[in-house]
Design a protein around this motif. Structure first.
Motif, short mmCIF file in Angstrom:
data_model
loop_
_atom_site.label_atom_id
_atom_site.label_comp_id
_atom_site.label_asym_id
_atom_site.label_seq_id
_atom_site.Cartn_x
_atom_site.Cartn_y
_atom_site.Cartn_z
N GLY A 50 66.50 -1.53 25.52
CA GLY A 50 64.80 -1.56 25.80
C GLY A 50 64.42 -0.35 26.53
N ARG A 51 65.20 0.87 26.14
CA ARG A 51 64.60 2.03 26.70
C ARG A 51 63.94 3.06 25.51
NH1 ARG A 51 64.78 -1.11 30.11
NH2 ARG A 51 65.90 -1.02 31.99
N PRO A 52 62.72 3.55 25.56
CA PRO A 52 62.08 4.62 24.85
C PRO A 52 62.81 5.62 24.68
CG PRO A 52 60.55 3.66 26.15
CD PRO A 52 61.92 3.44 26.92
N ALA A 53 62.93 5.99 23.42
CA ALA A 53 63.73 7.53 23.26
C ALA A 53 62.75 8.74 23.04
CB ALA A 53 64.57 7.43 21.99
N VAL A 54 63.07 9.81 23.67
CA VAL A 54 62.00 10.91 23.45
C VAL A 54 62.89 11.93 22.51
CG1 VAL A 54 60.96 12.89 24.66
CG2 VAL A 54 61.42 10.58 25.93
N ALA A 55 62.15 12.12 21.20
CA ALA A 55 63.12 12.67 20.20
C ALA A 55 62.03 13.71 19.50
CB ALA A 55 63.62 11.56 19.28
N THR A 56 62.78 14.30 18.42
CA THR A 56 61.94 15.36 17.62
C THR A 56 61.73 14.69 16.37
OG1 THR A 56 64.05 16.38 17.24
CG2 THR A 56 62.60 17.14 18.70
N VAL A 57 60.96 15.32 15.79
CA VAL A 57 60.66 14.98 14.11
C VAL A 57 61.79 15.66 13.05
CG1 VAL A 57 58.94 14.63 12.29
CG2 VAL A 57 58.46 14.36 14.61
N THR A 58 62.69 15.23 13.09
CA THR A 58 63.72 15.89 12.18
C THR A 58 64.63 14.82 11.59
OG1 THR A 58 65.27 17.76 12.07
CG2 THR A 58 65.36 16.45 14.15
N GLY A 59 65.10 15.35 10.36
CA GLY A 59 65.91 14.39 9.85
C GLY A 59 65.52 12.88 9.59
N GLY A 60 66.66 12.15 9.95
CA GLY A 60 66.32 10.84 10.06
C GLY A 60 65.67 9.94 11.16
N VAL A 61 65.63 10.89 12.26
CA VAL A 61 65.12 10.54 13.37
C VAL A 61 63.80 9.57 13.40
CG1 VAL A 61 64.35 10.79 15.87
CG2 VAL A 61 66.45 12.03 14.69
N LEU B 170 58.13 14.24 18.92
CA LEU B 170 57.64 15.46 19.03
C LEU B 170 57.77 16.37 17.86
CD1 LEU B 170 57.25 14.06 22.07
CD2 LEU B 170 56.51 16.43 22.53
N ALA B 171 57.22 17.54 17.62
CA ALA B 171 57.49 18.32 16.74
C ALA B 171 58.61 19.35 17.02
CB ALA B 171 56.28 19.30 16.31
N LEU B 172 59.57 19.96 16.28
CA LEU B 172 60.51 20.75 16.78
C LEU B 172 60.07 22.25 17.51
CD1 LEU B 172 62.56 21.02 13.62
CD2 LEU B 172 63.39 20.20 15.71
N ASP B 173 58.72 22.70 17.45
CA ASP B 173 58.19 23.53 18.26
C ASP B 173 57.44 23.26 19.32
OD1 ASP B 173 56.23 22.78 16.88
OD2 ASP B 173 55.31 24.37 16.16
N ALA B 174 57.75 21.86 19.65
CA ALA B 174 57.07 21.49 20.88
C ALA B 174 57.65 22.15 22.45
CB ALA B 174 57.04 19.98 21.11
N THR B 175 56.74 22.54 23.34
CA THR B 175 57.30 23.08 24.50
C THR B 175 57.56 22.10 25.58
OG1 THR B 175 54.98 23.09 25.45
CG2 THR B 175 55.40 24.98 23.78
N PRO B 176 58.15 22.71 26.36
CA PRO B 176 58.82 21.72 27.57
C PRO B 176 57.34 21.08 28.20
CG PRO B 176 60.01 23.60 27.82
CD PRO B 176 59.11 23.82 26.54
N ALA B 177 56.36 21.65 28.41
CA ALA B 177 54.98 21.16 28.88
C ALA B 177 54.60 20.28 28.05
CB ALA B 177 53.81 22.39 28.79
N ASP B 178 54.56 20.45 26.68
CA ASP B 178 54.20 19.20 25.79
C ASP B 178 55.15 17.88 26.07
OD1 ASP B 178 52.54 20.98 24.61
OD2 ASP B 178 54.22 21.51 23.02
N TYR B 179 56.31 17.96 26.20
CA TYR B 179 57.14 16.99 26.55
C TYR B 179 56.83 16.40 27.61
CZ TYR B 179 60.49 17.50 22.55
OH TYR B 179 60.98 17.60 21.20
N ALA B 180 56.78 16.91 28.84
CA ALA B 180 56.47 16.52 30.17
C ALA B 180 55.22 15.92 30.09
CB ALA B 180 56.39 17.74 31.12
N THR B 181 54.04 16.40 29.42
CA THR B 181 52.93 15.45 29.51
C THR B 181 52.96 13.98 28.57
OG1 THR B 181 51.57 17.74 29.45
CG2 THR B 181 50.57 15.73 28.56
#
Length: 372
Positions: free
Chosen positions: A290-301, A314-325
């Motif tokens: 029951g823990r959310p995953a932080v992942a990328t839009v790639t392959g079968g994810v 998030l997109a493969l080119d997302a920045t650390p700031a994008d993730y943190a937000t």
């Protein structure tokens, strides 16, 4: 119903192919009462030794000569078993040239052409190596009745690349590799924001990016963040004040497994922004807790992690700031975060477990035998 089971590696050892043969076999055995494992330990050991030369652009498991060696052994076993159906799990190299009289339901994360043109590690393969791999794959497809792949990404590419129809190739998400369903516990409300990374392939699974995201979160939260790393011991993470490197945890050992459970239950997010990931069993395990995953839009994810519902992609080119937000926006909304945790757990219960996978296998078998 007599079922013969063939997998990419022995299903009698948990460590084989990240545990997928072991857990898929257990699910098949729960579903069917008469299951016979076709194991090929001698050939497997030989192939493992030869695979050491794959770094010079030789794909041992996708060589037609090797597949024909498996053919003789497996044909003999099937003649003795006389199964109603053969279930193959990622075992294209073993089943490619077997007698076509046997009905086959084949399951995998993706087909050869999909994988070899996706992962950067296969860029060393030359045209001849790829052609041999395709020969093995297409030989299997020529006499396989139903194919179940783990994601829509793999299904769509298989249909486009190999001219398969939706009646032949479907989607069956694989499950979490855990022996017992963990009790769902709400994430802790006190203490720091805790992230957990679970994976061996540190670079491919986005480990360096995770450290950059951690630094951004550290800056924004005033140091109120922790990262726990399981499965890897990256040098870049050693000695960082808010990182705990656990290394490999043996889930077969009760004490170690309990530590694994505790780490998940104390975490707020699984953090694994993979660069390439055909599927990703770890995302299913995160959902089980029951823990959310932080992942990328790639392959079968995206088949596993539903953006904004059970986690975030998030997109493969997302920045650390994008993730943190995204992470801080979700974590600061306690009601929304708790709902995401429960949605992740519900998705595990309804979709991302091996019993649901074996139910899709059973449906494919029923459809197959009804037309034969």
């Amino acid at each position: 119903m007599r079922v013969a089971y063939v997998s990419v590696a022995t299903p009698l050892l948990r460590r084989s192919w990240s545990g997928i043969p072991w857990y898929s076999l257990k699910a098949i055995e729960r579903r069917f009462s008469d299951v016979h494992v076709v194991d090929t330990p001698l050939l497997d050991r030989m192939v493992e030794k030869l695979a050491a030369v794959e770094h010079v652009s030789v794909a041992i498991r996708r060589n037609p000569l090797v597949s024909r060696l498996y053919r003789n052994s497996i044909n003999a076993a099937l003649e003795e078993i006389q199964p109603d159906v053969v279930v193959g799990v990622a075992a294209a190299h073993k089943l490619a040239f077997v007698d076509p009289k046997w009905p086959i339901v084949y399951a995998s994360d993706a087909l050869f052409g999909t994988v070899v043109n996706y992962y950067t590690k296969y860029r060393i393969y030359n045209r001849r190596t790829k052609a041999r791999g395709e020969e093995v794959q297409r030989s299997l497809l020529s006499h396989t009745d139903r194919i179940l792949l783990a994601s829509e990404w793999a299904q769509q590419d298989a249909m486009r690349r190999y001219g398969l129809s939706e009646e032949v190739v479907g989607v069956a998400p694989m499950g979490a590799n855990i022996d017992a369903v963990p009790e769902f516990t709400p994430a802790p409300q006190d203490g720091p924001l805790r992230l957990i990374f679970v994976g061996y392939a540190w670079e491919r699974k986005g480990g360096p990016l995770v450290l950059d995201i951690l630094r951004e979160l550290d800056r924004r939260t005033g140091g109120n963040v922790e990262l726990h790393i399981i499965g890897s011991r990256p040098k870049a993470a050693l000695g960082l004040h808010n990182v705990v490197v656990h290394g490999m945890i043996d889930k077969n050992d009760p004490v170690s497994y309990q530590r694994f459970v505790d780490l998940y239950q104390q975490a707020h997010f699984l953090m694994m922004p993979s660069r390439q990931e055909a599927y990703g069993i770890v995302y299913c395990e995160s959902a089980a807790f029951g823990r959310p995953a932080v992942a990328t839009v790639t392959g079968g994810v995206p088949t596993i992690v539903k953006d904004g519902e059970t986690g975030m992609t998030l997109a493969l080119d997302a920045t650390p700031a994008d993730y943190a937000t995204r992470i801080l926006e979700t974590w600061s909304d306690r009601t929304g975060y708790d709902a995401m945790c429960r949605a992740a757990r519900q998705d595990f219960e309804e979709r991302l477990n091996w019993d649901c996978w074996s139910a899709r296998i059973a449906e494919a078998i029923d459809a197959l035998l009804a037309t034969r």
